[in-house]
Scaffold this motif. Structure first.
Motif, PDB file in Angstrom:
ATOM      1  N   ILE A 110       0.834  -1.209   0.000  1.00 38.63           N
ATOM      2  CA  ILE A 110       0.000   0.000   0.000  1.00 38.63           C
ATOM      3  C   ILE A 110       0.863   1.252   0.000  1.00 38.63           C
ATOM      4  O   ILE A 110       0.613   2.195  -0.757  1.00 38.63           O
ATOM      5  CB  ILE A 110      -0.971  -0.031   1.193  1.00 38.63           C
ATOM      6  CG1 ILE A 110      -2.011  -1.137   0.994  1.00 38.63           C
ATOM      7  CG2 ILE A 110      -1.660   1.322   1.382  1.00 38.63           C
ATOM      8  CD1 ILE A 110      -2.836  -1.453   2.215  1.00 38.63           C
ATOM      9  N   ILE A 164       0.980   3.878  -3.227  1.00 41.37           N
ATOM     10  CA  ILE A 164       0.600   5.288  -3.092  1.00 41.37           C
ATOM     11  C   ILE A 164       1.767   6.202  -3.484  1.00 41.37           C
ATOM     12  O   ILE A 164       1.556   7.229  -4.128  1.00 41.37           O
ATOM     13  CB  ILE A 164       0.101   5.575  -1.662  1.00 41.37           C
ATOM     14  CG1 ILE A 164      -1.223   4.843  -1.429  1.00 41.37           C
ATOM     15  CG2 ILE A 164      -0.071   7.076  -1.434  1.00 41.37           C
ATOM     16  CD1 ILE A 164      -1.704   4.885   0.000  1.00 41.37           C
ATOM     17  N   LYS A 200       1.541  10.386  -4.405  1.00 42.96           N
ATOM     18  CA  LYS A 200       1.092  11.210  -3.281  1.00 42.96           C
ATOM     19  C   LYS A 200       2.259  11.459  -2.337  1.00 42.96           C
ATOM     20  O   LYS A 200       3.313  10.852  -2.448  1.00 42.96           O
ATOM     21  CB  LYS A 200      -0.054  10.518  -2.524  1.00 42.96           C
ATOM     22  CG  LYS A 200      -1.270  10.202  -3.363  1.00 42.96           C
ATOM     23  CD  LYS A 200      -1.975  11.458  -3.780  1.00 42.96           C
ATOM     24  CE  LYS A 200      -3.237  11.084  -4.574  1.00 42.96           C
ATOM     25  NZ  LYS A 200      -3.876  12.199  -5.167  1.00 42.96           N
ATOM     26  N   LYS A 248       1.372  10.737   3.610  1.00 45.04           N
ATOM     27  CA  LYS A 248       0.055  10.151   3.340  1.00 45.04           C
ATOM     28  C   LYS A 248       0.185   8.657   3.063  1.00 45.04           C
ATOM     29  O   LYS A 248      -0.630   7.849   3.527  1.00 45.04           O
ATOM     30  CB  LYS A 248      -0.610  10.836   2.145  1.00 45.04           C
ATOM     31  CG  LYS A 248      -1.056  12.241   2.413  1.00 45.04           C
ATOM     32  CD  LYS A 248      -1.715  12.843   1.183  1.00 45.04           C
ATOM     33  CE  LYS A 248      -2.133  14.279   1.427  1.00 45.04           C
ATOM     34  NZ  LYS A 248      -2.757  14.880   0.232  1.00 45.04           N
ATOM     35  N   ALA A 249       1.211   8.294   2.311  1.00 42.67           N
ATOM     36  CA  ALA A 249       1.436   6.881   1.998  1.00 42.67           C
ATOM     37  C   ALA A 249       1.742   6.079   3.259  1.00 42.67           C
ATOM     38  O   ALA A 249       1.179   5.005   3.471  1.00 42.67           O
ATOM     39  CB  ALA A 249       2.579   6.756   0.993  1.00 42.67           C
ATOM     40  N   LEU A 282       1.056   6.889   6.457  1.00 47.81           N
ATOM     41  CA  LEU A 282      -0.117   6.840   7.341  1.00 47.81           C
ATOM     42  C   LEU A 282      -1.157   5.835   6.837  1.00 47.81           C
ATOM     43  O   LEU A 282      -1.724   5.067   7.627  1.00 47.81           O
ATOM     44  CB  LEU A 282      -0.747   8.231   7.467  1.00 47.81           C
ATOM     45  CG  LEU A 282       0.010   9.231   8.336  1.00 47.81           C
ATOM     46  CD1 LEU A 282      -0.643  10.609   8.250  1.00 47.81           C
ATOM     47  CD2 LEU A 282       0.062   8.754   9.779  1.00 47.81           C
ATOM     48  N   THR A 283      -1.402   5.839   5.542  1.00 46.77           N
ATOM     49  CA  THR A 283      -2.380   4.901   4.979  1.00 46.77           C
ATOM     50  C   THR A 283      -1.889   3.466   5.113  1.00 46.77           C
ATOM     51  O   THR A 283      -2.659   2.574   5.492  1.00 46.77           O
ATOM     52  CB  THR A 283      -2.651   5.237   3.505  1.00 46.77           C
ATOM     53  OG1 THR A 283      -3.063   6.597   3.407  1.00 46.77           O
ATOM     54  CG2 THR A 283      -3.721   4.335   2.935  1.00 46.77           C
ATOM     55  N   GLY A 334      -1.955   2.438   8.816  1.00 48.49           N
ATOM     56  CA  GLY A 334      -3.360   2.283   9.215  1.00 48.49           C
ATOM     57  C   GLY A 334      -3.981   1.013   8.658  1.00 48.49           C
ATOM     58  O   GLY A 334      -4.679   0.281   9.369  1.00 48.49           O
ATOM     59  N   ALA A 335      -3.707   0.726   7.397  1.00 48.55           N
ATOM     60  CA  ALA A 335      -4.242  -0.495   6.787  1.00 48.55           C
ATOM     61  C   ALA A 335      -3.625  -1.732   7.431  1.00 48.55           C
ATOM     62  O   ALA A 335      -4.332  -2.715   7.701  1.00 48.55           O
ATOM     63  CB  ALA A 335      -3.980  -0.489   5.290  1.00 48.55           C
TER      64      ALA A 335
END
Length: 163
Positions: free
Chosen positions: A115, A119, A125, A129-130, A132-133, A136-137
């Motif tokens: 992921i 990203i 991006k 952001k990459a 954190l995503t 989080g995932a």
């Protein structure tokens, strides 16, 4: 040729001609992966354990579904895919690398890294952001599947060495 029509020579792209076999090959790969998920889920993780669904319940369902739908696509689909360019191979290559890394880093970490890299590289991006995503995932996957549903994910070589 009718009066007033212009005859045009259209050259075919060598890239498109060379990859015209790719859709069928990808579909065959989906059928084989689906069948292997179903077999591993049933025999290795257990489809039904102690009067309830086992760790292999979802892999069996998803694998059978992928194999059946892939077979239908290969044999009966009226829509024929056109040849694709090499950029269209990136998702398949990324997933192949992710699956190949599972024995080393484990399922959850491999998916989180996939992921993050997707990203960063494909979506272009910002790095935060990459990250954190991806984190989080990864946490969500771990909490839902490993803790709540008790699905036995592969830990990977490095995590097994730390234990």
């Amino acid at each position: 040729m009718m009066k007033g029509e212009v005859k045009m020579n259209v050259e075919k792209s060598p890239e498109k001609e060379s990859l015209s076999w790719l859709p069928a090959l990808v579909t065959i790969g989906i059928v084989l992966m689906g069948a292997s998920w179903a077999v591993l889920g049933y025999f290795k993780y257990g489809f039904w354990v102690n009067n309830g669904p086992g760790g292999g319940f979802f892999p069996v369902l998803a694998g059978v579904g992928a194999a059946v739908l892939g077979t239908y696509e290969l044999l009966f689909s009226p829509v024929r895919a056109r040849a694709v360019g090499t950029r269209s191979l990136w998702p398949a290559a990324a997933m192949a690398i992710t699956v190949a890394s599972i024995p080393l880093v484990g399922m959850v970490l491999a998916m989180a890294l996939f992921i993050v890299l997707w990203i960063l590289v494909i979506e272009r991006k910002a790095w935060y952001k990459a990250v954190l995503t991806g984190v989080g995932a990864g946490v969500a996957i771990y909490l839902v599947f490993a803790l709540w549903l008790k699905v036995p994910f592969p830990q990977g070589f490095f995590l097994e060495m730390m234990q």
